[in-house]
Design a protein around this motif. Sequence first.
Motif, PDB file in Angstrom:
ATOM      1  N   TYR A 223       0.813  -1.211   0.000  1.00  0.00           N
ATOM      2  CA  TYR A 223       0.000   0.000   0.000  1.00  0.00           C
ATOM      3  C   TYR A 223       0.854   1.272   0.000  1.00  0.00           C
ATOM      4  CZ  TYR A 223       0.824   0.194   5.083  1.00  0.00           C
ATOM      5  OH  TYR A 223       1.404   0.244   6.329  1.00  0.00           O
ATOM      6  N   ILE A 224       2.185   1.103   0.051  1.00  0.00           N
ATOM      7  CA  ILE A 224       3.095   2.249   0.013  1.00  0.00           C
ATOM      8  C   ILE A 224       3.874   2.269  -1.302  1.00  0.00           C
ATOM      9  CG2 ILE A 224       5.079   3.383   1.084  1.00  0.00           C
ATOM     10  CD1 ILE A 224       4.149   2.228   3.770  1.00  0.00           C
ATOM     11  N   ARG A 225       4.479   1.120  -1.677  1.00  0.00           N
ATOM     12  CA  ARG A 225       5.203   0.973  -2.947  1.00  0.00           C
ATOM     13  C   ARG A 225       6.371   1.939  -3.051  1.00  0.00           C
ATOM     14  NH1 ARG A 225      -0.238   1.125  -6.733  1.00  0.00           N
ATOM     15  NH2 ARG A 225      -1.336  -0.600  -5.773  1.00  0.00           N
TER      16      ARG A 225
ATOM     17  N   GLY B  74      -8.164  -6.165  10.199  1.00  0.00           N
ATOM     18  CA  GLY B  74      -7.308  -7.133   9.523  1.00  0.00           C
ATOM     19  C   GLY B  74      -5.842  -6.793   9.660  1.00  0.00           C
ATOM     20  N   LYS B  75      -5.010  -7.538   8.953  1.00  0.00           N
ATOM     21  CA  LYS B  75      -3.574  -7.292   8.973  1.00  0.00           C
ATOM     22  C   LYS B  75      -3.273  -5.932   8.358  1.00  0.00           C
ATOM     23  CE  LYS B  75      -0.932 -10.391   7.297  1.00  0.00           C
ATOM     24  NZ  LYS B  75      -0.425 -11.426   6.357  1.00  0.00           N
ATOM     25  N   GLU B  76      -2.257  -5.291   8.886  1.00  0.00           N
ATOM     26  CA  GLU B  76      -1.906  -3.940   8.443  1.00  0.00           C
ATOM     27  C   GLU B  76      -1.716  -3.850   6.933  1.00  0.00           C
ATOM     28  OE1 GLU B  76       2.141  -1.507   8.507  1.00  0.00           O
ATOM     29  OE2 GLU B  76       1.379  -1.818  10.528  1.00  0.00           O
TER      30      GLU B  76
ATOM     31  N   ALA C  13      -3.668  -1.934   1.889  1.00  0.00           N
ATOM     32  CA  ALA C  13      -3.895  -2.150   0.451  1.00  0.00           C
ATOM     33  C   ALA C  13      -5.339  -1.829   0.076  1.00  0.00           C
ATOM     34  CB  ALA C  13      -3.553  -3.588   0.081  1.00  0.00           C
ATOM     35  N   LYS C  14      -6.288  -2.171   0.949  1.00  0.00           N
ATOM     36  CA  LYS C  14      -7.696  -1.877   0.681  1.00  0.00           C
ATOM     37  C   LYS C  14      -7.960  -0.371   0.696  1.00  0.00           C
ATOM     38  CE  LYS C  14      -9.829  -6.188   2.279  1.00  0.00           C
ATOM     39  NZ  LYS C  14     -10.763  -6.805   3.254  1.00  0.00           N
TER      40      LYS C  14
ATOM     41  N   MET D  32      -9.050   4.717  -2.354  1.00  0.00           N
ATOM     42  CA  MET D  32      -8.674   6.050  -2.836  1.00  0.00           C
ATOM     43  C   MET D  32      -8.534   6.050  -4.348  1.00  0.00           C
ATOM     44  SD  MET D  32      -6.122   8.126  -4.117  1.00  0.00           S
ATOM     45  CE  MET D  32      -4.600   7.220  -3.867  1.00  0.00           C
ATOM     46  N   GLU D  33      -7.891   5.006  -4.891  1.00  0.00           N
ATOM     47  CA  GLU D  33      -7.690   4.917  -6.342  1.00  0.00           C
ATOM     48  C   GLU D  33      -9.015   4.770  -7.080  1.00  0.00           C
ATOM     49  OE1 GLU D  33      -3.202   2.962  -6.583  1.00  0.00           O
ATOM     50  OE2 GLU D  33      -4.953   1.652  -6.559  1.00  0.00           O
TER      51      GLU D  33
END
Length: 329
Positions: free
Chosen positions: A81-83, A208-210, A215-216, A221-222
């Motif tokens: 979610y950062i990339r 959920g997991k971080e 990522a969700k 946002m996208e």
Amino acid sequence: MLKPLKPELVHGSRDYYFIKNVISYEIVPVLDIKEAKQAVNVTDMSPMHVQWVKSHPGFGDEIRLAKQFCKASRVYGAESYIRGFSGHVLDILVIHYGGFEQMLKAALKWKDKEVIDPEKYYKNDAMKQLNSSKTESPIIVIDPMMKERNAAAAISYEKLERFREAAKAFLKEPSTEAFKIKNMTKAELKRRAGKDKLFILEAEPASGKEDVVGAKLLKAMEQIRNLLKFHDFIVKEADWEWDKKGKAMFWFIVGADELLPVKMWPGPPLEEKQRVENFKEKYEKTFIEKGRVCTYIKREYIKPEGLVKDVLNDKLLMQKVKKIKILPP
């Protein structure tokens, strides 16, 4: 030994333990290996990477500067979610270029698909020898411990460009401000938006997991950004911020101009006669433009406010977040 610390078992490609206290710790079990080919998981190479860094003494402070700079520039972390830039990649880059500022100067000269090969495993043919799945990132950093691995595979074009912009600004006017982590504020967003339209949304993450939750949030946002673009609104900035603890903030700066109530809708090329006939049957008024049959259709939205309001009720969006609402700018 860990039980008194109440560790949380986190599942991943290699399960590890997370301990949250005044300082948070991640305890990752690794195999005791001597060669990269013995690794079962990429984490098994971590001790080898530490030894590689230690074999290049004198770069500790330079590496710390690089990591803090990337954190302040919001490009630090290889999570999905950062990339952005992992600590591992920054270690390699700082050592390869000989320091923090040298790395920034080099970054401004990187070409697309720039290959950075500290151990000189390849002779200008890395792109030919590496698996194509390993070279999708904008830069390719050959891992000193495993020549088949692109250590920078997680970096996105967006985060690389943000890094380069921050590097250019810092080199032009060095300042300690470049190392300070600042949360985005409404006042700053208003300043950036100027006469354009500003939308600020608050999203409550699902549990959920971080990495999965993050990522969700990114996809949510996208989704909103892409819908704005699909409906022909000019999105000048779309970004988000999340402290990994509470709610996330999305923001969108959209061109102020109102759209025309109708837009041109291109149909099939003229040589596809059956599809052209179908198009003409569907639409009463058509015309020819650049070898295609076209028509005009009524826009669903001429102002972005309506779209943003409607998208908050979208079922697909609500699969990614628990709650979401528009904040007053």
